[in-house]
Write a protein that holds these residues in place. Sequence first.
Motif, PDB file in Angstrom:
ATOM      1  N   VAL A 281      33.165  30.497  62.717  1.00 27.65           N
ATOM      2  CA  VAL A 281      33.532  29.732  63.621  1.00 27.65           C
ATOM      3  C   VAL A 281      33.758  30.165  64.839  1.00 27.65           C
ATOM      4  O   VAL A 281      34.344  31.195  64.835  1.00 27.65           O
ATOM      5  N   SER A 282      33.621  29.410  65.975  1.00 25.37           N
ATOM      6  CA  SER A 282      33.955  30.059  67.552  1.00 25.37           C
ATOM      7  C   SER A 282      34.855  28.948  67.882  1.00 25.37           C
ATOM      8  O   SER A 282      34.857  27.963  68.078  1.00 25.37           O
ATOM      9  N   ILE A 283      35.840  29.752  68.508  1.00 27.81           N
ATOM     10  CA  ILE A 283      36.810  29.028  69.358  1.00 27.81           C
ATOM     11  C   ILE A 283      37.175  29.596  70.656  1.00 27.81           C
ATOM     12  O   ILE A 283      36.788  30.696  71.168  1.00 27.81           O
ATOM     13  N   ARG A 284      37.620  29.002  71.564  1.00 26.42           N
ATOM     14  CA  ARG A 284      38.062  29.351  72.901  1.00 26.42           C
ATOM     15  C   ARG A 284      39.387  30.384  72.615  1.00 26.42           C
ATOM     16  O   ARG A 284      40.329  30.248  72.060  1.00 26.42           O
ATOM     17  N   SER A 285      38.967  31.610  73.276  1.00 24.74           N
ATOM     18  CA  SER A 285      39.964  32.574  73.097  1.00 24.74           C
ATOM     19  C   SER A 285      41.371  32.261  74.094  1.00 24.74           C
ATOM     20  O   SER A 285      42.531  32.915  73.794  1.00 24.74           O
ATOM     21  N   ASP A 286      41.134  31.541  75.065  1.00 25.11           N
ATOM     22  CA  ASP A 286      42.270  31.549  76.146  1.00 25.11           C
ATOM     23  C   ASP A 286      42.956  30.158  75.751  1.00 25.11           C
ATOM     24  O   ASP A 286      43.740  29.696  76.649  1.00 25.11           O
ATOM     25  N   HIS A 287      42.415  29.315  75.037  1.00 27.10           N
ATOM     26  CA  HIS A 287      43.260  27.843  74.937  1.00 27.10           C
ATOM     27  C   HIS A 287      43.760  28.174  73.284  1.00 27.10           C
ATOM     28  O   HIS A 287      42.925  27.934  72.332  1.00 27.10           O
ATOM     29  N   PRO A 288      44.915  27.877  72.840  1.00 28.44           N
ATOM     30  CA  PRO A 288      45.179  27.540  71.221  1.00 28.44           C
ATOM     31  C   PRO A 288      44.674  26.344  70.760  1.00 28.44           C
ATOM     32  O   PRO A 288      44.504  25.302  71.712  1.00 28.44           O
ATOM     33  N   LEU A 289      44.077  26.310  69.676  1.00 29.96           N
ATOM     34  CA  LEU A 289      43.795  24.936  69.151  1.00 29.96           C
ATOM     35  C   LEU A 289      44.981  23.897  68.999  1.00 29.96           C
ATOM     36  O   LEU A 289      45.921  24.441  68.713  1.00 29.96           O
ATOM     37  N   SER A 290      44.604  22.665  69.044  1.00 28.59           N
ATOM     38  CA  SER A 290      45.709  21.691  68.416  1.00 28.59           C
ATOM     39  C   SER A 290      45.834  21.719  67.248  1.00 28.59           C
ATOM     40  O   SER A 290      45.374  22.474  66.258  1.00 28.59           O
TER      41      SER A 290
END
Length: 316
Positions: A281-290
């Motif tokens: 899984v890839s997520i943005r490192s500068d924005h927390p997930l909802s």
Amino acid sequence: MPGHYLQRLKIRQLDLLVAINDHRSLRSAADIVGLSQPAVTKTLKLMEEDLGLTLFDRTNRGVSPTEYGVILVRHARSILAQLRQAGDELADLTGGIGGRVVLGTLLTASESIIPAAIISLRQQRPGVTVKIVTGTNDVLMPALIQGDIDLVVGRLPEFRYRSGIQQEALYDEDVVCVVRSGHPLLKKGQLSLSMVQSEEWILPPQQTTLRRQIDRAFLGSGLEPPFCSVESVALLANRALLKASDAIGIGPSNMYQEDIETGSLTALPLTLNISNSPVGVSIRSDHPLSPTARAFLEELKVASGVAMRAAESSEA
């Protein structure tokens, strides 16, 4: 100064900027935001006049963003994504049973862990909405960075799109080459790359990690990559083509597991020397997930653990 005007921009104007950029057409953007084309034209003109900048160049073939437009659209996307996330978090606080997740994926994981994760998430949050966006990493990763997608699930990229992205491996997948039952190659026993190099292949796009691995496997054996008769990640179309022709298909073993078990497709006795690649899984490192996206990520981890144990059990 542009900065003073930007502070007065409304959400509807931000939506309009993104729609014009994405569709390259004032008419299409008008349909998206629910305005008439004259209203869109007037709104854009007023914005440009107030800013003192040209945001989009108009041509007979549509519109395209100027360097100023590119910057403003990028920030508009970020603002809209943060507002959507704020809405999810507020909904979570008021009930914890709803929310929205936008998931990007190639077909790799969509046959196994994603359905299981969605079912489990909806049992906990009956009001949740999951939007699935399919594509290759060259499309999904920029959308992730822009905030249009919450997370991307699939084979982790080898080199590109690492900046600003946090990645976590979920499980390793093996790759299998498949053909229709009764294919002439099945009569030849163990196969070498040279024996299948001239065959027609159904291959994933050049932008995918798997395609690059396939090409390297042949080049590493002193052979040119095989002829790609069809470039596709459309699973239903690939299955139909394989069953009706002598083409060779390749993909994650879980993708063709049911076809192999029923006998409609057969795995070729061929070693490609492709190392197992992690699905992650890839997520943005500068924005927390909802909260909703975090809950979905946890369900993905559970589903991937179940898939790994099932694979280990079948190999035992």
